[in-house]
Design an enzyme around this catalytic site. Structure first.
Site, PDB file in Angstrom:
ATOM      1  N   SER B 326      38.054  45.984  30.793  1.00 31.28           N
ATOM      2  CA  SER B 326      37.321  46.434  31.985  1.00 31.28           C
ATOM      3  C   SER B 326      36.076  47.243  31.675  1.00 31.28           C
ATOM      4  O   SER B 326      35.321  47.589  32.588  1.00 31.28           O
ATOM      5  CB  SER B 326      38.245  47.279  32.866  1.00 31.28           C
ATOM      6  OG  SER B 326      39.360  46.492  33.227  1.00 31.28           O
ATOM      7  N   ASP B 350      41.848  43.759  49.171  1.00 30.73           N
ATOM      8  CA  ASP B 350      42.543  43.417  47.920  1.00 30.73           C
ATOM      9  C   ASP B 350      44.039  43.443  48.134  1.00 30.73           C
ATOM     10  O   ASP B 350      44.607  44.502  48.368  1.00 30.73           O
ATOM     11  CB  ASP B 350      42.110  44.430  46.847  1.00 30.73           C
ATOM     12  CG  ASP B 350      42.988  44.345  45.606  1.00 30.73           C
ATOM     13  OD1 ASP B 350      43.653  43.300  45.389  1.00 30.73           O
ATOM     14  OD2 ASP B 350      42.996  45.338  44.845  1.00 30.73           O
ATOM     15  N   ASP B 365      46.263  41.669  39.844  1.00 29.86           N
ATOM     16  CA  ASP B 365      45.539  42.879  39.459  1.00 29.86           C
ATOM     17  C   ASP B 365      46.495  43.785  38.693  1.00 29.86           C
ATOM     18  O   ASP B 365      47.713  43.632  38.775  1.00 29.86           O
ATOM     19  CB  ASP B 365      45.013  43.590  40.719  1.00 29.86           C
ATOM     20  CG  ASP B 365      43.945  44.609  40.396  1.00 29.86           C
ATOM     21  OD1 ASP B 365      43.736  44.885  39.191  1.00 29.86           O
ATOM     22  OD2 ASP B 365      43.310  45.113  41.329  1.00 29.86           O
ATOM     23  N   HIS B 375      44.301  47.228  46.007  1.00 27.91           N
ATOM     24  CA  HIS B 375      43.513  48.436  46.205  1.00 27.91           C
ATOM     25  C   HIS B 375      43.073  48.603  47.658  1.00 27.91           C
ATOM     26  O   HIS B 375      42.231  49.447  47.934  1.00 27.91           O
ATOM     27  CB  HIS B 375      42.263  48.405  45.334  1.00 27.91           C
ATOM     28  CG  HIS B 375      42.558  48.518  43.871  1.00 27.91           C
ATOM     29  ND1 HIS B 375      42.748  47.429  43.051  1.00 27.91           N
ATOM     30  CD2 HIS B 375      42.703  49.605  43.073  1.00 27.91           C
ATOM     31  CE1 HIS B 375      42.969  47.811  41.830  1.00 27.91           C
ATOM     32  NE2 HIS B 375      42.960  49.137  41.812  1.00 27.91           N
ATOM     33  N   CYS B 388      38.995  47.595  39.824  1.00 29.80           N
ATOM     34  CA  CYS B 388      39.672  46.558  40.590  1.00 29.80           C
ATOM     35  C   CYS B 388      39.310  45.163  40.086  1.00 29.80           C
ATOM     36  O   CYS B 388      38.166  44.739  40.148  1.00 29.80           O
ATOM     37  CB  CYS B 388      39.285  46.691  42.081  1.00 29.80           C
ATOM     38  SG  CYS B 388      39.933  45.343  43.066  1.00 29.80           S
TER      39      CYS B 388
END
Lengths: 385, 653
Positions: B326, B350, B365, B375, B388
């Site tokens: 990430s 999400d 996720d 999220h 995310c």
């Protein structure tokens, strides 16, 4: 020319001579020979000065020995050599005894028993005495026998040569033994020994080489010969001497690097530069020109010696003078030959140049005999008339 | 009658003698001619050969090895020194019995038979008698003492001093500096043999290798006359060697050690860059090795320890490529804004998972594994500070792999942008063309999703991550990473223009937007759970920070997790995720950019984040815990201050 006229002319010549008898002749000294020897020893000292790196002690010792040698030569020249003919057998026996004594009581140096310390006498090598006594004895022997010699006489003379040669070889000092043998052989050759015999002796010698190699030569002697054949095999060990001496000679070129500029000896690359390998120093510093000068001086001495032998009027002095002169030549040839790599290394000094007193005294004693032969021969002839 | 016969005999005898004498004389003359021809051969024809041989005997052109340049850090701390070392050497001609003497020495010091065999080889190769040959190297003081006591029994053996490299800081800095070691046969072939006559060692890695030509200097010569025993009698000519340049690095040894300590027992790599210049402030790879071992000549057992398959201390993790995870999100987020694919306010709902049309696979996720939820409403800022995945997958479909690759290329991914770190991996920046060229396969849409979160084919080195973070902090202004600050103690700092074009955005305010999102990763606390920065609980929440730090975590999967994976189970170490964290600080005036990689560290925010914070503190804070004065003021006047702070400590050396 009638015989009376011949005699008359001869005596006239000698009368003239007597008138012009120079101081040298009064002193029984041969001027050409003396001149060549003086120039040679002077040149030799110059080379030695460089070869020893101006070592004061070495130079002083050498000069003292040269002066001593000249005195010995002078004294010997005063004695009529013919007197010695009678004493020859006794001298031979004494010398031979000394060679026996040295084998048992001699002092050892460098693995060989060569030196004799007798009370009241300076330290000496009996083999040096034999160098003079053997030709003297053989010359005396053949002067009383028919020329050319008979087989019986040849046999006994070979015994006379063989005894000291074997004794010296036992010390061991093979080089000197061979040279003493050679000086004896020269008397035989000059006495007219037949060529057939000489030829078969040489043939037998060549054939016995393999047997000599296996049964007689010691390891170090074999090594020397192998090294001579291929010095590059062990360039840092056995081959070092000969490689470095050839390098010294070759790098001298035509005119040399100049006196005191020989780097091979100055930087200790050349071993034995003051003694056996001194001609390499000379060749490096004075070049081909310098060695030629040396050879000219030697040839002058040799030709004078041969001349004295040729004009001498009895067989004893002829043979003696001839043997002394030719042996002198052999020393020169063997020394320069080994240093320049055409002969294996045998410990032979360069006559009158190498550092070392005894050999100079012996050589000069020989020259004293030559002068005596010449000088007293003339007077003897004069008195005979 | 009798008289007649005698007379006749005498004449005959004289004739025989004279002929023999003549023959003797002729033979003598022939032999003299033989000698003369021999002398002419030696002195005229062979003159050149023997003249050269005579000069070769005595004249030696011996090279004098130049003194290698020293290496300092930016504050004048010595990193690579030259220290005298002692070797045992032998002059064979002076030794009585070589084997017996070596046996005696083996009783005194450690001297393996292999070393003796190598020595005998050297002994055979030597050219000149009386030259000294080294038997063994790097004697300890105790060994020297033991040899000295027995010196009388060891004629021909001698202890000789020689300068060798010494690295005072040892392992923590080994990967940045590299090390010196013996020149191999192979290296010898590619070297300028003249320059390396008399030099036995050469830089193998790192600075020591890259700046080998600068550090080495120029060989000197001395023409000497030696005698047969190898003693120097006269110096005929001399050209002094030119010592190698002393190098001053951007490296801050205090920061380097702080980063080393901050990694603790983890394996990993850290790269810290000076945002102003691109200078490498720290480059750590852990575990490491003692570079001094290589200088002395490493033993077989010590070397096999360094080849441990898991620890791999010789492997430079700071320059190795890993899935960045990430940490790629700020860059890809910026791409979506710049290409107009997303606006700052665009939001998605999400659910915790993502379904790609035409793909049976369900993409989850990271939140799914924790609570089986998502999220909730997510915009770009939240997608960054909450990391995310769903937002990025959704956006990546619109952005497409090629535009993603094109944009990331500007930040130096997929290539080595450093100036003097040649051993760095290029990483992998995937695109359609890349896949076709490399694997010969078409690109699949699912692979775009992986690339959007720094997984799949994407690979980057900690150095690349730090570089990209620096460019991001610089708002697109490029500085290529460089270790060398200046060559020569008295010279100016090296100025180099970046060969890589600066990045200009359609809307330059987007830089500040991303900076803010990254600051939120560390500092955002409002809203409680699921609305704070991922690293906030591990960094800013724990203590008051006197500066703002921007960052982004990454947790890179080693293996895919099964959908029914029980998250409470202990994962074996070799399958645990890699933890990463990129950051720069202070956000208002970026000074330092950082990438932390923790091998199998599992938590980007939880493990790599605090490590990054510790390193930041070490660089930015003074002993009272306040931000150092120099980082509060404008950067324009910094160089003068740094210069004056370096100068006294260099003089002290």
């Amino acid at each position: 020319m009638s015989s009376s006229a011949f005699v008359k002319q001869l005596s006239g010549d000698f009368n003239n001579l007597e008138k012009r008898l120079s101081i040298w002749e009064k002193l029984n000294l041969d001027l050409p020979l003396l001149f060549a020897i003086v120039v040679l020893t002077g040149f030799g000292l110059m080379v030695l000065y460089s070869a020893t790196d101006a070592n004061q002690a070495d130079m002083r010792r050498q000069i003292i020995f040269i002066v001593l040698a000249f005195i010995v030569m002078f004294i010997v020249a005063q004695v009529d050599v013919r007197v010695m003919r009678r004493w020859a057998p006794l001298m031979y026996v004494i010398s031979l005894s000394l060679l026996v004594v040295v084998l048992f009581f001699g002092s050892t140096a460098n693995g060989a028993q060569r030196w004799l310390d007798l009370p009241g006498l300076p330290r000496f090598q009996p083999s040096e005495i034999m160098k003079i006594v053997l030709p003297l004895t053989l010359a005396a022997y053949f002067s009383r026998r028919s020329i050319p010699p008979r087989f019986k006489h040849i046999f006994w003379s070979l015994v006379l040569v063989g005894l000291p040669a074997v004794l010296i070889a036992m010390q061991p000092d093979l080089g000197t033994a061979l040279l003493i043998g050679v000086s004896g052989i020269f008397v035989l050759l000059l006495a007219g020994i037949s060529w057939k015999l000489v030829g078969s002796a040489i043939g037998a010698g060549v054939l016995s080489i393999p047997a000599m190699w296996i049964f007689y030569l010691k390891d170090y002697q074999q090594q020397r010969i192998l090294t001579f054949l291929n010095p590059e095999k062990d360039p840092l060990g056995a081959g070092w001497n000969i490689i470095q001496s050839k390098t010294a000679i070759g790098s001298g070129g035509l005119y040399g690097k100049g006196w005191l500029n020989g780097v091979q000896s100055r930087l200790d690359f050349l071993p034995e530069g003051q003694t056996d390998f001194i001609v390499a120093v000379l060749a490096e510093e004075f070049g081909l020109v310098g060695v030629m000068l040396l050879l000219v001086l030697y040839l002058a001495i040799i030709s004078r010696g041969l001349y004295i032998a040729a004009v001498s009027n009895d067989m004893f002095t002829r043979l003696l003078a001839g043997s002394i002169t030719l042996t002198f030549f052999v020393y020169i040839f063997v020394n320069i030959g080994m240093v320049s790599g055409i002969l294996p290394v045998v410990g032979v000094p360069l006559p009158l140049v190498s550092l070392g007193g005894t050999s100079i005294v012996t050589l000069m004693l020989g020259f004293g005999i030559l002068m005596s032969i010449h000088s007293h021969g003339k007077t003897a002839f004069r008195y005979a008339n | 009658m009798i008289n007649d016969i005698t007379l006749k005999d005498h004449t005959q005898e004289r004739r025989i003698f004279l002929s023999r004498l003549l023959i003797g004389g002729i033979i003598a003359l022939l032999l003299v001619a033989f000698i003369i021809s021999r002398l002419i051969y030696l002195q005229i024809y062979q003159y050149e050969f023997y003249s050269t041989a005579s000069d070769n005997n005595r004249i030696y052109s011996q090279s004098i090895a130049p003194t290698r340049g020293l290496i300092y850090d930016r504050n004048g701390v010595l990193l690579a020194d030259n220290k005298p070392s002692f070797n045992l050497t032998v002059v064979q001609e002076n030794v009585r019995d070589l084997d017996a003497s070596i046996g005696l020495i083996q009783g005194l010091i450690e001297l393996p038979d292999e070393e003796v065999a190598e020595f005998k080889q050297r002994l055979r190769r030597r050219g000149v008698p009386f030259s000294s040959v080294p038997l063994t190297f790097a004697l300890s003081e105790e060994e020297i003492a033991r040899l000295a006591v027995n010196q009388y029994r060891l004629p021909g053996f001698q202890v000789e001093a020689q300068l060798v490299r010494f690295y005072p800081l040892g392992a923590p800095i080994a990967h940045a500096l590299g090390y010196l070691s013996s020149i191999t046969e192979e290296e010898l072939r590619s070297l300028n043999a003249e320059e390396y006559r008399g030099t036995h060692q050469i830089g193998k890695t790192g600075i020591e290798r890259f700046y080998e030509p600068l550090l080495h200097g120029q060989v000197g010569y001395e023409t000497v006359e030696k005698n047969a025993r190898g003693q120097i009698m006269d110096v005929l000519d001399r050209t002094d060697p030119v010592p190698g340049e002393d190098l001053i690095l951007h490296l801050d040894s205090k920061l380097q050690l702080a980063a080393w300590d901050a990694l603790g027992d983890y394996r990993g790599g850290v790269v810290a860059l000076d945002v102003e210049t691109g200078g490498v402030l720290a480059m750590v790879s852990k575990p490491s090795f003692d570079p001094n071992l290589f200088v002395a000549g490493i033993s077989q057992t010590a070397y096999s320890l360094l080849n441990d398959p898991i620890e791999t201390p010789l492997f430079n993790r700071a320059l190795a490529k890993y899935a960045p995870g990430s940490t790629m999100k700020p860059f890809i987020g910026l791409a979506s804004l710049d290409y107009g694919v997303r606006t700052r306010d665009y939001q998605i709902q999400d659910p915790g998972y993502f379904i790609l049309q035409g793909d049976s696979h369900i993409y989850h996720d990271w939140t799914w594994w924790v609570t089986e939820t998502g999220h909730d409403l997510v915009n770009l800022a939240k997608a960054i500070y909450q990391s995310c995945d769903i937002y990025f997958w959704d956006m990546a479909i619109d952005l497409g792999i090629d535009r993603m690759a094109e944009f990331l290329d500007q930040f130096g991914f997929g290539k080595n942008t450093s100036i003097d770190i040649s051993q760095a991996s290029q990483g992998t920046l995937p695109s359609r063309d890349w896949k076709m060229e490399t694997l010969g396969q078409p690109w699949y849409p699912g692979e775009t999703l992986n690339s959007a979160i720094g997984q799949g084919y994407t690979e980057a080195t900690p150095l690349q991550l730090a570089t990209a973070t620096m460019v991001l902090a610089n708002k697109g202004r490029w500085r290529q990473p460089i270790l060398l600050k200046r060559a020569g103690l008295l010279s100016e700092d090296i100025q180099h223009d970046s060969a890589i074009p600066d990045i200009s955005l359609q809307n330059p305010d987007d830089w500040d937007f991303i900076h803010q999102a990254m600051q939120d990763v560390v500092h955002k606390d409002d809203g409680g759970y699921r609305n704070n920065g991922t690293a906030y609980p591990y960094i800013a929440m724990l203590e008051r920070m006197p500066y703002h730090m921007a960052g982004k975590s990454g947790t890179a999967q080693i293996i895919g997790m099964a959908a029914d994976f029980d998250n409470d189970l202990e994962v074996p170490e070799q399958f645990r995720d890699h933890a990463l964290f990129i950051s720069f600080a202070p956000v208002e005036n970026p000074t330092i950019a950082l990438a932390v990689f923790v091998e199998h560290g599992e938590g980007g925010s939880g493990v790599a984040g605090p490590i990054a914070k510790t390193i930041m503190d070490a660089y930015l804070l003074d002993e009272q815990g306040d931000v150092k004065q120099e980082f509060l003021v404008e950067p324009e006047i910094i160089p003068e201050q740094q210069l004056s702070s370096v100068a006294p400590s260099l003089e002290a050396l």
